[in-house]
Write an enzyme that holds these catalytic residues in place. Structure first.
Site, PDB file in Angstrom:
ATOM      1  N   ARG B 247       0.872  -1.164   0.000  1.00 36.21           N
ATOM      2  CA  ARG B 247       0.000   0.000   0.000  1.00 36.21           C
ATOM      3  C   ARG B 247       0.911   1.216   0.000  1.00 36.21           C
ATOM      4  O   ARG B 247       1.694   1.404   0.941  1.00 36.21           O
ATOM      5  CB  ARG B 247      -0.864  -0.039   1.268  1.00 36.21           C
ATOM      6  N   HIS B 251      -3.884   4.490   4.771  1.00 34.43           N
ATOM      7  CA  HIS B 251      -5.076   3.666   4.547  1.00 34.43           C
ATOM      8  C   HIS B 251      -6.119   4.454   3.761  1.00 34.43           C
ATOM      9  O   HIS B 251      -6.737   3.938   2.838  1.00 34.43           O
ATOM     10  CB  HIS B 251      -5.665   3.202   5.887  1.00 34.43           C
ATOM     11  N   TYR B 260       2.723   4.550  12.074  1.00 34.72           N
ATOM     12  CA  TYR B 260       2.945   3.126  12.367  1.00 34.72           C
ATOM     13  C   TYR B 260       3.807   2.449  11.307  1.00 34.72           C
ATOM     14  O   TYR B 260       3.899   1.227  11.264  1.00 34.72           O
ATOM     15  CB  TYR B 260       1.595   2.386  12.520  1.00 34.72           C
TER      16      TYR B 260
HETATM   17  C1  LIG Z   1     -16.670  -5.107   9.363  1.00 36.52           C
HETATM   18  C2  LIG Z   1     -15.750  -3.933   9.300  1.00 36.52           C
HETATM   19  N1  LIG Z   1     -14.972  -3.646  10.343  1.00 36.52           N
HETATM   20  C3  LIG Z   1     -14.136  -2.588  10.299  1.00 36.52           C
HETATM   21  C4  LIG Z   1     -14.073  -1.794   9.198  1.00 36.52           C
HETATM   22  C5  LIG Z   1     -13.137  -0.572   9.183  1.00 36.52           C
HETATM   23  N2  LIG Z   1     -12.078  -0.818   8.215  1.00 36.52           N
HETATM   24  C6  LIG Z   1     -12.161  -0.360   6.951  1.00 36.52           C
HETATM   25  S1  LIG Z   1     -10.895  -0.909   5.998  1.00 36.52           S
HETATM   26  C7  LIG Z   1     -10.195  -1.728   7.298  1.00 36.52           C
HETATM   27  C8  LIG Z   1      -8.924  -2.477   7.090  1.00 36.52           C
HETATM   28  C9  LIG Z   1      -9.031  -3.418   5.944  1.00 36.52           C
HETATM   29  O1  LIG Z   1      -7.834  -4.089   5.770  1.00 36.52           O
HETATM   30  P1  LIG Z   1      -7.613  -5.064   4.562  1.00 36.52           P
HETATM   31  O2  LIG Z   1      -8.743  -6.023   4.465  1.00 36.52           O
HETATM   32  O3  LIG Z   1      -6.260  -5.629   4.633  1.00 36.52           O
HETATM   33  O4  LIG Z   1      -7.765  -4.124   3.297  1.00 36.52           O
HETATM   34  P2  LIG Z   1      -6.810  -2.919   2.842  1.00 36.52           P
HETATM   35  O5  LIG Z   1      -7.489  -1.654   3.298  1.00 36.52           O
HETATM   36  O6  LIG Z   1      -5.476  -3.132   3.467  1.00 36.52           O
HETATM   37  O7  LIG Z   1      -6.756  -3.007   1.364  1.00 36.52           O
HETATM   38  C10 LIG Z   1     -10.951  -1.566   8.444  1.00 36.52           C
HETATM   39  C11 LIG Z   1     -10.613  -2.133   9.759  1.00 36.52           C
HETATM   40  C12 LIG Z   1     -14.912  -2.125   8.130  1.00 36.52           C
HETATM   41  N3  LIG Z   1     -14.933  -1.408   7.010  1.00 36.52           N
HETATM   42  N4  LIG Z   1     -15.731  -3.198   8.208  1.00 36.52           N
END
Ligand SMILES: Cc1ncc(C[n+]2csc(CCOP(=O)(O)OP(=O)(O)O)c2C)c(N)n1
Ligand SMILES: Cc1ncc(C[n+]2csc(CCOP(=O)(O)OP(=O)(O)O)c2C)c(N)n1
Ligand SMILES: [Mg+2]
Ligand SMILES: [Mg+2]
Lengths: 327, 333, 327, 333
Positions: B247, B251, B260
């Site tokens: 990434r 985020h 972090y």
């Molecule tokens: C059920 C749920 N819990 C928490 C969130 C908040 N949230 C949005 S993205 C994310 C992290 C997602 O990580 P990953 O699946 O690795 O995807 P990336 O963003 O790294 O592509 C979180 C915790 C959410 N969208 N849905």
């Protein structure tokens, strides 16, 4: 016309819809060879094959979620939750997904799924095979919640639910499955979702309720009839969103309203009914709207005496009714 | 290198198209950050670092038959499935003509029926069982189509991942599950998310094929998706593909990732940027010339400029529409 | 005394409880090094280490379920759901487990967990970062739901929730996080869960509400004050189970009641409040109880104009209040 | 055969105790069926066919330190952790003195704090994250204890299985996850539940140890649990153990399993009955004599008779207690 039990009417509705539309299919735990733990899907796998009567892994979020996917594609899934109590792992799919698909996509996608589940107590099911779970979902625009009180209604409403363009939760009272019987039309009758029905006309008091409690209310009302007290009984049938017009009419008619549910009181369907009456009929009321419900405990215990104490029954309704009539 | 991959290597036009799509995704995303930082749009969640995986995977699909169930980073996927730059800008601004949601959803919550892009939500991973549902339906209807669903690696820890993959595996449904592993779930690093070596190690527990590929390598991703698609259509069941990359941004526009993550780690990630690697390859192979590159960049820039201006000037949905489309025919009321 | 924002008060409450009781720990997504996406847990990992400030995998059912297990063991987990909208995957753990552990075990086991989540809109969060989810849980005996409206309340109630012997859902208005500021006592003050609070005395009309809407209600009431209309404002603070006595007193006092929520109306907390008033204060009412709520749509859209149209605000309350006062 | 297992083989007294516990579980369960069929109790859900796994596993635990999170079939586990025959009968009848729930829950919804048996519910698999929570807490408190949680193989398809195992693995928590694979989830056979070869194949995806053993072999089960416990206490993380055996009855007293299972299959299962095999082994080894067996059976029978009579005559909870214990100190109201 043929006499059908409530559960036979449900089976019949699914069967007819599956015959008429090959996009209709059912999925759930044990719905195939076993025909469901209550036999609601009995005979379906023999007639439609295991492609359209799918025994799924033990995973409610997948049952709902796969169904939702198929519904968005254009199929008409009828998903069974083995007990309403076990719908909880699927809440995210139902509330975050099914309820919001049309709205969030600005009408581009929609989700015509039916999720059936047996609810309610009085069958020695203890805490987790007796719950009324409708209140969990009855604040989610996008969903419809149907809870039929008789075999004919069950059939007509389930057929309507399967043809509905939006997600419908369809809760069937498991004690009603074999208790309730009546002549059910063999015609392709559809009952409109969203409309309450006057199940009995009366002019002294009004009972507004739904599901198995309609049956109990009828029994209670009969008792009072001989004493010259006549009761209007409104069966909500669709508990979300509510039929406000019918509620207002039924409440205004007698000015004395008893609301009944098998669920515990605080935050229940009948709280909303009371609020609607309060908003619209204040000056027509001759007595405060009463709510008769289960005690505020998490769910119905297993021991027969405790279960009986918890459960709604005609006697409890009769008592309240009598009291209200003489207010 | 097998045949399919060979074909790809030799198909210079296709490679250029792929590169162009990746670049377009990157440039659109970069513009969104600028618009965010200058206060024009409230939110960005980026594809940067994952475009190679997304575009290479999408090219291995049949966008006229298959269904895509993308997640919020998948700009590359939706571009290939037919969403236009203008439409992407409309959704970034939340304007009425955003085809995803008419401005109802936050940016990057994709969905466009005519392009077979299935509507998605914010709670992660709910799309995974949906993908099984699409595959079940298209199998019932005997269509030659697969459903292609993506998610981040963090999302593979949700119950719906497990239930969705298991369901699809048991019924041998034509689904491709692609996990874009960028090593973070917001701030949570991989070692606090999983204890297995690879996300694709999870495939064994579903009895399906699993493979991990370098997400910065378009050939490897293309091959994995292409093979998975064949497997799916031959009734050999679903596949779990993990694409590993980085990434390159926070985020989202609300996140300061240097809280972090070290500068060094980030610099390293930027050096491995798949788009740059791919460009270098194309140049080495003399498939892409400097001239062509300049032209491409200019075209894309103009497209983005036009789209931005259009979206900026477009209207929001009228407030009288707020209650429309809760249920069928609601608007008729 | 120090001026704290609503979110600082929350951080402070956790910090103090963690200092006083080593059984208290927090777990959730990004609560560690990042200090939470809103910074509610900022500084905690530095002070208490990663053993007591746990960054979890992205899995809400596990966050709740692991917390529930630890609570049954005897710990005091404070679990964070990153947004209230994402509590849905944990509903089974919350409703089937946390709410029912004491009852089903006949008081042998209990489950002192706190689950915190930011709710509410007005922050460009779109459908899934803006929801009010309290109604989903407000029918489940065994649970308590707290929704504080000010920094002081937030601190005192969160400390009480952590010390409570039963599961508490603690919903914090995310737009209030930085908007609301006030002097907050540095003492170890605990506010009782289950008690509503009169936030303003008045004699013409009564507003009953909770959360950020209390703030809006105060602004609206001030406007009317200059016109000689005084408003009693009751802040529910605990929205489940409700403080019936306080509701009855506040409603009876003026006879004109406006209920306000940011949630959509049907099946909301204020429906129950209306039902309670209806049951107990019918003859004290001078006007029908009014409910002011969001439109019946699944959730708040992203586009700023649509969001604004959906959101509660002082102007909407003022309008209703004026109308009611002149009834 | 390693040392630990050898020790077990040589410890005849322990083997007899184990056998006695299995037998006791079986006989209690059989009595419950009789009581059900004669209309005395409304519901039975059986341990029959799984007692060997349950008892052997429980013997490898430290019941004074470890926590058990059993599922409804685990009569063998709760017996070993200290629940008495009388208490089991009280719960079958739903009487006030049932220590599990005072008659509030259906039979076999176990829980008894003083014996470290954690209260369970009907929705399957919710106990799995709880087990991780107990392990987290005992790790925080630096206790030498593990949490031992069981479930059926069908339940491994729930999201909570995935989330619970992953959580425990990431944080290397002292948990033993034991899946009692009886090849059916009510009527749904294994091949409609999973597509992987073994449930223990799922361990890889969590980065934990996984092992499948013959659930009818007490030595194998004991060894697997014993090793898992050591691993847990040595901070080497959780283990997934699958014990394969057969369900010898219907799913519950409400289920007619011959609707979806052949007589032959059932006969075969009965032949493989672990209790009978173990008895034969003990006899061959002259650890169990006919005389000892008769004595054991008689003692157990008498215990069950007494317990049944006691439970039958015990009272139900008073209806005035219906609303007690919803919240703390509720009864004081
Ligand atoms: C059920 C749920 N819990 C928490 C969130 C908040 N949230 C949005 S993205 C994310 C992290 C997602 O990580 P990953 O699946 O690795 O995807 P990336 O963003 O790294 O592509 C979180 C915790 C959410 N969208 N849905
Ligand atoms: C969440 C949930 N869904 C459905 C049920 C109904 N149900 C009870 S037991 C069972 C099958 C369980 O199968 P398995 O996990 O293999 O355990 P077994 O009974 O075979 O030991 C089902 C579907 C339930 N108890 N909980
Ligand atoms: Mg990631
Ligand atoms: Mg099984």
């Amino acid at each position: 016309m043929a006499v059908l039990t409530y559960i036979q009417a449900i089976t019949q509705a699914m069967k007819e819809e599956m015959q008429q539309n090959e996009k209709v299919f059912v999925l759930g735990e044990d719905v195939g060879v076993k025909g469901g733990v209550f036999k609601a899907t009995e005979g379906l796998i023999e007639e439609f094959g295991e492609e359209r009567v799918i025994d799924t892994p033990l995973a409610e979020s997948a049952i709902a979620g796969v169904g939702i996917g198929a519904a968005m594609y254009g199929m008409r899934p009828v998903a069974e939750m083995q007990f309403a109590d076990f719908i909880m792992p699927a809440v995210n799919q139902i509330i975050s997904e099914a309820a919001k698909i049309r709205y969030r996509s600005n009408n581009d996608w929609h989700c015509p799924i039916v999720i059936r589940a047996p609810y309610g107590g009085g069958v020695h099911g203890g805490l987790y095979h007796s719950q009324s779970v409708e209140a969990v979902f009855a604040n989610q625009p996008g969903l419809k919640i149907v809870m039929p009180s008789s075999p004919s209604d069950a059939k007509g409403l389930l057929k309507a639910a399967i043809r509905d363009e939006d997600p419908v939760l369809f809760f069937e009272h498991k004690r009603g499955y074999r208790l309730l019987k009546e002549d059910v039309s063999e015609a392709d009758d559809i009952l409109p979702i969203g409309q309450a029905a006057v199940k009995k006309e009366g002019s002294d008091v009004t009972i507004i309720t739904y599901g198995l409690c309609v049956h109990f209310a009828q029994q209670a009302a009969e008792k009072l009839e001989s004493e010259g007290v006549t009761t209007e009984i409104l069966d909500l049938r669709t508990v979300y969103p509510l039929d406000q017009e019918a509620i207002i009419a039924a409440a205004s008619k007698t000015g004395k309203v008893l609301l009944v549910t098998e669920d515990n009181k605080e935050g229940s369907i009948i709280s909303e009914v009371s609020a609607i009456i309060n908003e619209h009929c204040l000056f027509d009321l001759d007595a405060p709207v009463r709510r008769l419900a289960a005690p505020e405990v998490p769910a119905m215990p297993f021991a027969p005496n405790l279960e009986k104490e918890f459960m709604m029954n005609p006697e409890k309704i009769e008592r309240e009714l009598r009291d209200l009539a003489s207010f | 290198m097998d045949n399919e991959q060979n074909k790809l290597v030799e198909n210079h036009e296709l490679l250029l198209e792929m590169y162009r799509e990746m670049l377009r995704a990157r440039r659109i995303d970069e513009r969104m950050w600028i618009l965010n930082r200058s206060g024009q749009i409230p939110f960005v969640v980026s594809c940067q670092g994952q475009e190679v995986s997304q575009v290479a995977a999408a090219f291995a699909l049949d966008k006229d038959q298959d269904y895509a169930l993308p997640y919020y980073r998948d700009l590359g996927v939706v571009l290939h499935f037919g969403m236009t730059t203008k439409e992407l800008m409309l959704q970034a601004y939340g304007k009425a003509d955003d085809p995803n949601s008419g401005g109802r959803q936050m940016p990057n919550h994709f969905g466009q029926k005519k392009n077979r892009i299935v509507t998605g939500s914010s709670p992660v991973t709910t799309q995974v069982p949906h993908a099984a549902g699409f595959a079940l339906a298209s199998k019932m209807e005997k269509k030659q189509a697969v459903s292609f669903v993506t998610m981040g690696e963090g999302s593979t820890n949700q119950g719906d991942f497990h239930e969705g993959l298991n369901y699809a595996a048991v019924q041998k449904l034509p689904v491709i599950f692609m996990v874009e592993n960028n090593k973070y779930a917001i701030s949570v690093p991989l070692n606090k998310q999983i204890a297995c070596a690879k996300i694709s190690d999870r495939a064994l527990g579903y009895g399906m094929e699993g493979i991990t590929v370098d997400g910065d390598d378009p050939f490897a991703v293309y091959k994995a998706v292409d093979e998975a698609r064949k497997r799916a259509l031959h009734h050999e069941g679903p596949t779990l593909i993990e694409t590993v990359s980085n990434r390159l941004t926070g985020h989202s526009s609300d996140d300061n990732h240097l809280m972090y993550r070290t500068e060094e780690e980030l610099d390293e990630a930027k050096e491995k940027d798949g788009i740059i690697q791919f460009k270098e390859y194309l140049k080495e192979q003399q498939i892409l010339t400097d001239e062509k590159e300049t032209e491409m960049e200019a075209e894309i820039k103009q497209e983005i400029n036009e789209a931005t201006e259009y979206a900026e000037n477009a209207s929001y949905a009228d407030v009288t529409t707020l209650a429309h489309y809760v249920y069928s025919q609601e608007e008729a009321k």
